[in-house]
Design a protein around this motif. Sequence first.
Motif, PDB file in Angstrom:
ATOM      1  N   HIS A 164      64.318 -78.656 -34.181  1.00 55.40           N
ATOM      2  CA  HIS A 164      64.046 -77.820 -33.309  1.00 55.40           C
ATOM      3  C   HIS A 164      62.372 -77.584 -33.395  1.00 55.40           C
ATOM      4  O   HIS A 164      61.927 -76.563 -32.715  1.00 55.40           O
TER       5      HIS A 164
ATOM      6  N   ASP B 266      70.246 -72.967 -30.860  1.00 62.63           N
ATOM      7  CA  ASP B 266      70.142 -74.410 -30.697  1.00 62.63           C
ATOM      8  C   ASP B 266      69.680 -74.669 -29.156  1.00 62.63           C
ATOM      9  O   ASP B 266      69.962 -74.173 -28.318  1.00 62.63           O
ATOM     10  N   ASP B 267      69.223 -75.907 -29.157  1.00 58.33           N
ATOM     11  CA  ASP B 267      68.819 -76.279 -27.865  1.00 58.33           C
ATOM     12  C   ASP B 267      70.102 -76.622 -26.854  1.00 58.33           C
ATOM     13  O   ASP B 267      70.904 -76.937 -27.540  1.00 58.33           O
TER      14      ASP B 267
ATOM     15  N   HIS C 143      77.575 -88.483 -30.663  1.00 54.58           N
ATOM     16  CA  HIS C 143      77.456 -87.575 -29.693  1.00 54.58           C
ATOM     17  C   HIS C 143      78.875 -86.806 -29.237  1.00 54.58           C
ATOM     18  O   HIS C 143      79.900 -87.699 -29.204  1.00 54.58           O
TER      19      HIS C 143
ATOM     20  N   ASP D 261      70.252 -85.740 -28.758  1.00 56.21           N
ATOM     21  CA  ASP D 261      69.606 -84.654 -29.588  1.00 56.21           C
ATOM     22  C   ASP D 261      69.097 -84.979 -30.746  1.00 56.21           C
ATOM     23  O   ASP D 261      69.861 -85.685 -31.678  1.00 56.21           O
TER      24      ASP D 261
ATOM     25  N   ASP E 156      66.459 -81.909 -27.985  1.00 57.80           N
ATOM     26  CA  ASP E 156      67.476 -82.118 -26.873  1.00 57.80           C
ATOM     27  C   ASP E 156      66.812 -82.776 -25.671  1.00 57.80           C
ATOM     28  O   ASP E 156      65.676 -82.428 -25.365  1.00 57.80           O
TER      29      ASP E 156
ATOM     30  N   THR F 121      74.929 -81.459 -24.937  1.00 62.63           N
ATOM     31  CA  THR F 121      74.344 -81.360 -26.454  1.00 62.63           C
ATOM     32  C   THR F 121      75.256 -80.329 -27.275  1.00 62.63           C
ATOM     33  O   THR F 121      76.012 -79.536 -26.576  1.00 62.63           O
TER      34      THR F 121
END
Length: 577
Positions: free
Chosen positions: A219, A400-401, A294, A215, A197, A342
């Motif tokens: 990760h 998640d970020d 997005h 994003d 992200d 995000t």
Amino acid sequence: GRALAEARSTAEVLRVAAGLSMPGFSPDGLAVFGVTGDRLTIIGHHGHQPGDEGPFTHMALDTDYPAAEVVRTGRAVYLSSPEKYKDRYPVTWPLAAHFNRQSWAFLPLTVAGRTMGAWMAAFTYPVAFTPDERSVLTTVARMLAQALSRAEAAESARELTDGLQRSMLPKLGPEIPGMSVAARYVPTGGGLQVGGDWYDMIPLPNGRFALVIGDVQGHDVRAAGLMGQLRIALRAYASEGHRPDAVLSRASRFLHGMTFGSLDEDPSELRFATCLYVEVDPTNGLLDIARAGHPDPAIRMTDGTVLARPTAGGLPLGIDPDADYPTTRITLEPGETMLICTDGLIETGGHDLETGWKRIRAILEEHDGDLEALADALVQAVHGPSSHHTTGPLADRREDDIAVLLLCREGEGCGCGAPVTVRPTIRRTMMSVAQAEPERVAVARQQLRELLHDWASEDQVDSAVLLLSEMLTNVLVHTDADALLLAEVRGGPGDRRIRVEVTDTSDDLPHKRRPGELASSGRGLMLIELLAQSWGVDPRGEGKSIWFELYESEGADGSGGADGSGGSDGSGGSGLA
């Protein structure tokens, strides 16, 4: 042992070591020595005054000092009396004499066969250092070495994480006249706590600026690396002066070439990225938005109403090198705030896009603080208090970020400064429906329902949505033009007015029909006459607009019927479906 195993930092390890209570004998003074090159260093100490460590800092390893000998040889040194210390280490005895200790134990800190330092335990009373006592001290030294090694690795990882974040996430640019920007980034937990992200703010050659949020799939370090390269590419394309659609098209081709360029590429390493690119004109609040897979932006209006703003979009970046990214233009009115984020902000905590959006929407509607406080409130709603960049145990609970960008156009009721005391009394939404996009009629209906989310009469809301659908469908079916919707609510709660206007470029005015019982069309103006308090058809220089109004106070009982005063001047009959 459990306390040392759970210690997360060097300072915490030292606090645990200082609190050790060994059976029958407990040290009064502790010191942990490390090694840097050919020098002995003090990592930490306990039971001494600040500054006492001075003579022992950066001591050469070949010095005649017990800790230096332990590091050189890897063998423990036990000194049960001051006389033994003085006899064995006469040169450095004066450094230890003024501490008035009676016994000392210096033990190697060894991990995987490597001596990483030494541990000193000093006692104010004589200790014989029997085999049992030496066994206890040796065991503690081994646990201490393991704990320090883990803490050192964790601190190195955190330092690397901070460095990656500082290098990959730029600070927001210079102040923008008439606008304010706030941003937050929270990495996922585990590993290096970096991911794909990112956000960015880019000054453009035409005096505008761009806000970017995206994003990259994954990760891990690879996602972070791709993110850094993609962010640099986006900055380069934007700085060349390309429009939003061209910037995303070039970025997609760039990412596709990086990830799909090798025929023998491991399929598991192929990545794509979602992205939202917003070109902002601070002079008039115009936003040109291009979107690549997005989440859509959201707008918080001056009275606290929040609308998701559907925008045209294309595939995520990197999938199709020839993908097209249409541009949507909206206007950020004075006092309004735009949120882009995000999906980590929306879906964390077991939420899907729908329920997560409801949670975020409630925060936006309820918050009356400044922009920075709103950014904190959004992140805190997901997993607790945050800073601008959050790591550690808090981030470990992340799924998640998260990246968040807020843009506020200064004006009455905005979130740029002090809390709002009096809400402005106007809210509006505008969107276009092209001939090739009939599915946007459903989006327009949803936009109108969200605009009227707190309207007193549900029947009137249903009526407004029905009439809007009729008006938009009429343009698509009976003309070759696109339709432009403008919906505006004015007034205070309980005494508001909604005006809905649909404009097109066709000169054909609607005509009133008298459809038979089995006719499938022709009842549009009949419905407007029946349901609207007032309505009209206004010719324009090119094209026309048809509008209707509903009044909240007159429809609070659910009646919502026309008052007979509506209708145009009788010029035009119905062509509405």
